[in-house]
Scaffold this active site. Structure first.
Site, PDB file in Angstrom:
ATOM      1  N   LYS A 261      -9.221  50.951  56.717  1.00 61.97           N
ATOM      2  CA  LYS A 261      -8.718  49.798  55.953  1.00 61.97           C
ATOM      3  C   LYS A 261      -9.781  48.718  55.986  1.00 61.97           C
ATOM      4  O   LYS A 261     -10.584  48.660  56.916  1.00 61.97           O
ATOM      5  CB  LYS A 261      -7.440  49.256  56.591  1.00 61.97           C
ATOM      6  CG  LYS A 261      -6.591  48.424  55.661  1.00 61.97           C
ATOM      7  CD  LYS A 261      -5.658  49.301  54.844  1.00 61.97           C
ATOM      8  CE  LYS A 261      -4.959  48.557  53.756  1.00 61.97           C
ATOM      9  NZ  LYS A 261      -3.919  49.374  53.119  1.00 61.97           N
TER      10      LYS A 261
ATOM     11  N   ASP B 195      -5.317  47.185  47.636  1.00 58.05           N
ATOM     12  CA  ASP B 195      -4.168  46.755  48.454  1.00 58.05           C
ATOM     13  C   ASP B 195      -3.819  45.348  47.943  1.00 58.05           C
ATOM     14  O   ASP B 195      -4.166  45.011  46.800  1.00 58.05           O
ATOM     15  CB  ASP B 195      -4.520  46.767  49.952  1.00 58.05           C
ATOM     16  CG  ASP B 195      -3.282  46.664  50.855  1.00 58.05           C
ATOM     17  OD1 ASP B 195      -2.589  47.664  51.033  1.00 58.05           O
ATOM     18  OD2 ASP B 195      -3.006  45.558  51.375  1.00 58.05           O
TER      19      ASP B 195
HETATM   20  P1  NDP Z   1      -0.261  42.861  45.122  1.00 58.46           P
HETATM   21  O1  NDP Z   1      -1.358  41.972  45.474  1.00 58.46           O
HETATM   22  O2  NDP Z   1      -0.256  43.556  43.807  1.00 58.46           O
HETATM   23  O3  NDP Z   1       1.136  42.098  45.247  1.00 58.46           O
HETATM   24  C1  NDP Z   1       1.513  41.523  46.451  1.00 58.46           C
HETATM   25  C2  NDP Z   1       2.876  40.881  46.265  1.00 58.46           C
HETATM   26  O4  NDP Z   1       3.397  40.517  47.533  1.00 58.46           O
HETATM   27  C3  NDP Z   1       2.806  39.612  45.438  1.00 58.46           C
HETATM   28  O5  NDP Z   1       4.015  39.440  44.767  1.00 58.46           O
HETATM   29  C4  NDP Z   1       2.615  38.560  46.520  1.00 58.46           C
HETATM   30  O6  NDP Z   1       3.011  37.252  46.152  1.00 58.46           O
HETATM   31  C5  NDP Z   1       3.500  39.100  47.611  1.00 58.46           C
HETATM   32  N1  NDP Z   1       3.021  38.609  48.899  1.00 58.46           N
HETATM   33  C6  NDP Z   1       1.790  38.778  49.428  1.00 58.46           C
HETATM   34  N2  NDP Z   1       1.697  38.163  50.604  1.00 58.46           N
HETATM   35  C7  NDP Z   1       2.888  37.572  50.800  1.00 58.46           C
HETATM   36  C8  NDP Z   1       3.418  36.789  51.841  1.00 58.46           C
HETATM   37  N3  NDP Z   1       2.677  36.461  52.911  1.00 58.46           N
HETATM   38  N4  NDP Z   1       4.716  36.374  51.727  1.00 58.46           N
HETATM   39  C9  NDP Z   1       5.463  36.692  50.632  1.00 58.46           C
HETATM   40  N5  NDP Z   1       5.004  37.429  49.615  1.00 58.46           N
HETATM   41  C10 NDP Z   1       3.742  37.874  49.712  1.00 58.46           C
HETATM   42  O7  NDP Z   1      -0.185  43.940  46.313  1.00 58.46           O
HETATM   43  P2  NDP Z   1       0.505  45.362  46.338  1.00 58.46           P
HETATM   44  O8  NDP Z   1       1.723  45.373  45.504  1.00 58.46           O
HETATM   45  O9  NDP Z   1      -0.532  46.375  46.101  1.00 58.46           O
HETATM   46  O10 NDP Z   1       0.912  45.476  47.878  1.00 58.46           O
HETATM   47  C11 NDP Z   1       2.185  45.104  48.373  1.00 58.46           C
HETATM   48  C12 NDP Z   1       2.445  45.813  49.695  1.00 58.46           C
HETATM   49  O11 NDP Z   1       2.384  47.228  49.520  1.00 58.46           O
HETATM   50  C13 NDP Z   1       1.434  45.496  50.806  1.00 58.46           C
HETATM   51  O12 NDP Z   1       2.118  45.532  52.048  1.00 58.46           O
HETATM   52  C14 NDP Z   1       0.479  46.680  50.746  1.00 58.46           C
HETATM   53  O13 NDP Z   1      -0.186  46.884  51.963  1.00 58.46           O
HETATM   54  C15 NDP Z   1       1.447  47.798  50.434  1.00 58.46           C
HETATM   55  N6  NDP Z   1       0.884  49.003  49.845  1.00 58.46           N
HETATM   56  C16 NDP Z   1       0.151  48.969  48.699  1.00 58.46           C
HETATM   57  C17 NDP Z   1      -0.334  50.133  48.148  1.00 58.46           C
HETATM   58  C18 NDP Z   1      -1.067  50.164  46.856  1.00 58.46           C
HETATM   59  O14 NDP Z   1      -1.361  51.259  46.378  1.00 58.46           O
HETATM   60  N7  NDP Z   1      -1.378  49.035  46.231  1.00 58.46           N
HETATM   61  C19 NDP Z   1      -0.129  51.441  48.820  1.00 58.46           C
HETATM   62  C20 NDP Z   1       0.733  51.380  49.971  1.00 58.46           C
HETATM   63  C21 NDP Z   1       1.184  50.190  50.459  1.00 58.46           C
HETATM   64  P3  NDP Z   1       1.894  36.110  45.924  1.00 58.46           P
HETATM   65  O15 NDP Z   1       1.330  36.406  44.575  1.00 58.46           O
HETATM   66  O16 NDP Z   1       2.656  34.842  46.001  1.00 58.46           O
HETATM   67  O17 NDP Z   1       0.887  36.257  47.029  1.00 58.46           O
HETATM   68  O1  2IT Z   2      -1.700  51.110  52.179  1.00 56.11           O
HETATM   69  C1  2IT Z   2      -2.099  51.993  51.409  1.00 56.11           C
HETATM   70  O2  2IT Z   2      -1.772  53.170  51.554  1.00 56.11           O
HETATM   71  C2  2IT Z   2      -2.954  51.605  50.290  1.00 56.11           C
HETATM   72  N1  2IT Z   2      -3.214  50.419  50.114  1.00 56.11           N
HETATM   73  C3  2IT Z   2      -3.540  52.645  49.388  1.00 56.11           C
HETATM   74  C4  2IT Z   2      -4.741  53.279  50.006  1.00 56.11           C
HETATM   75  C5  2IT Z   2      -5.499  54.233  49.122  1.00 56.11           C
HETATM   76  O3  2IT Z   2      -6.570  54.666  49.593  1.00 56.11           O
HETATM   77  O4  2IT Z   2      -5.072  54.550  48.015  1.00 56.11           O
END
Ligand code: NDP
Ligand code: 2IT
Length: 447
Positions: free
Chosen positions: A126, A166
């Site tokens: 990561k 992420d």
């Molecule tokens: P994005 O940046 O696309 O979206 C993040 C969302 O979460 C936004 O709505 C943001 O709001 C909100 N957010 C972030 N930080 C905070 C906080 N401290 N308190 C409240 N809301 C918050 O990210 P993703 O959708 O990609 O990721 C979301 C989650 O999913 C994370 O935990 C990530 O690690 C996990 N994840 C993502 C993957 C991926 O493929 N993208 C894969 C597996 C897990 P704001 O705009 O106000 O910051």
């Molecule tokens: O938390 C996760 O699994 C991710 N942000 C996606 C990682 C990836 O390599 O696609």
């Protein structure tokens, strides 16, 4: 048993001071995996878990860039290369002002188990930066991404370490990062996943994490002869994972009541349908506006400032925003309101206190390392397609994603079902993820 676990955790705490999120992630694994190690001679006495909590390599570096007003800015870049026993390091990059060593080490540690669960050959890593993308122009984002990659490039590679997105890193950022890597390495390789469709990306990768989280919920409900059809679903976040979780819930006949961001949540009693979701996608991905502006178009909805959606009555909750966004009191409220299923789209969104409540109430609860693994699994499929120099269709990738999620669900049952038939998905995911990595580490000797 308790004393063996505590002794182990004391060592980890001592060696990793001021890293609460990392300790939290290790504790959850230690409590379920150490009893399994003690019962299995091949793992016992080999300090395997102690080796797994020590990253193979931690890289931190300076990232200097110039903002639109000409000021020189300094951020910190990181890559945690946690474990490469079963494949190249693989995991996302997070750009958020809260990023620090503790958060990235927890994410990298979880990633090792998650990637193992996918059955694909991927180690865990990561990275990211404390850079805050909010309010930055496209040019500033580009300059930052280029500066970040001008150092990261020497530590990664398609057979070494393959980053992805992420929080704060989506299609736009992956484009800028890839462009700089390609230029300075003078090679077009699958060094990043989440790429655009015309330059090596995989269909369904953008949707995969959210879709997978909902497929996992559907798998859990199925063993109770239930489904998503007609269910009230609350979702936190409004980014990549939340958007596509919402889309899949709607496709499977559920009703989406909430979305959120760090300012608060919106509650639409009439349901956020596909047309409204399209509006949200434009709002968040193109206009990069706050979720509260949903009310400008849909004034019947409510915006609840500064709060999370867990107080809204629902059947199913999908936390898709960030770590520790759902605590013990939230869990109690969800249970009092009749929630029967929680599938984590985010990484470690539920605190330990919240998970204990879900387990006590014996509801369906899936930890992120199992239920959000669809994202990295589809990244694995993107790597395969890059190696084959071939693209699968949308239907082919979606089918593989469904199969992988269903296999992860089966692994959780294999290792997590207790005598009374209750499935502890936390225990199941941790042990199943551990076994494959531990076996590879044992086979490769003390390295
Ligand atoms: P994005 O940046 O696309 O979206 C993040 C969302 O979460 C936004 O709505 C943001 O709001 C909100 N957010 C972030 N930080 C905070 C906080 N401290 N308190 C409240 N809301 C918050 O990210 P993703 O959708 O990609 O990721 C979301 C989650 O999913 C994370 O935990 C990530 O690690 C996990 N994840 C993502 C993957 C991926 O493929 N993208 C894969 C597996 C897990 P704001 O705009 O106000 O910051
Ligand atoms: O938390 C996760 O699994 C991710 N942000 C996606 C990682 C990836 O390599 O696609």
């Amino acid at each position: 048993m308790k004393s063996i676990i505590n002794e182990f955790l004391d060592q980890v705490k001592q060696r990793n001071p001021n890293e609460p999120e990392f300790i939290q992630a290790v504790e959850e694994v230690a409590e379920t995996v150490i009893p399994y190690i003690v019962k299995n001679d091949i793992y016992y006495g080999k300090n395997i878990l102690l080796r797994m909590v020590e990253p193979e390599r931690v890289i931190t570096f300076r990232v200097c860039w110039v903002d639109d007003s000409g000021e020189i800015r300094v951020n910190r870049g990181y890559r945690i290369q946690m474990n490469s026993a079963i494949g190249p390091y693989k995991g996302g990059l997070r750009f958020h002002p809260t990023v620090n060593l503790s958060i990235l080490k927890f994410l990298a540690f979880e990633q090792v188990f998650k990637n193992s669960l996918t059955t694909l050959p991927m180690g865990g890593g990561k990275g990211g930066s404390d850079f805050d993308p909010k309010g930055k122009s496209d040019n500033e984002i580009m300059r930052f991404c280029h500066a970040f990659m001008s150092e990261l490039f020497r530590h990664i590679g398609h057979n070494t370490d393959v980053p992805a997105g992420d929080i704060g890193v989506g299609a736009r950022e992956i484009g800028f990062l890839f462009g700089m890597y390609k230029k300075i390495s003078n090679g077009f390789t699958g060094v990043l996943t989440g790429k655009g469709m015309s330059w090596g990306g995989s269909l369904i990768r953008p949707e995969a994490t959210g879709y997978g989280t909902v497929y996992f919920a559907e798998n859990m409900l199925k063993i109770k002869n239930d489904s998503l059809e007609g269910k009230n679903v609350i979702i936190s976040g409004s980014g990549n994972v939340a958007q596509f979780a919402a889309e899949k819930v709607l496709q499977l006949g559920g009703k989406v009541l909430t979305l959120s961001d760090s300012s608060g949540y919106i509650y639409d009693e009439d349901g956020i349908d596909l047309e409204k979701l399209e509006f949200v996608m434009d709002l968040k991905n193109v206009k990069r506006a706050r979720i509260s502006t949903y009310l400008d178009k849909y004034p019947n909805a409510k915006f609840v400032k500064g709060k999370t959606p867990w107080e809204v009555k629902c059947d199913i909750a999908l936390p898709c925003a960030t770590q520790n966004e759902l605590n013990k009191n939230d869990a109690k409220t969800l249970l009092e309101n009749g929630c029967i299923c929680v599938s984590e789209g985010a990484n470690m969104p539920s605190t330990k206190g919240a998970i204990d409540e879900f387990h006590k109430a014996k509801i369906l609860f899936a930890p992120g390392k199992a239920s959000n693994a669809g994202g990295v699994a589809t990244s694995g499929l993107e790597m395969t397609q890059n190696s084959l120099r071939f693209n699968w269709t949308r239907e082919e990738v979606d089918l593989k994603l469904k199969e992988i999620i269903s296999n992860i669900h089966n692994s959780c049952i294999e290792y997590g079902k207790d005598e009374n038939g209750y499935i502890d998905y936390v225990k199941g995911a941790n042990i199943a993820g551990f076994v494959k990595v531990a076996d590879a580490m044992l086979a490769q000797g003390i390295v």
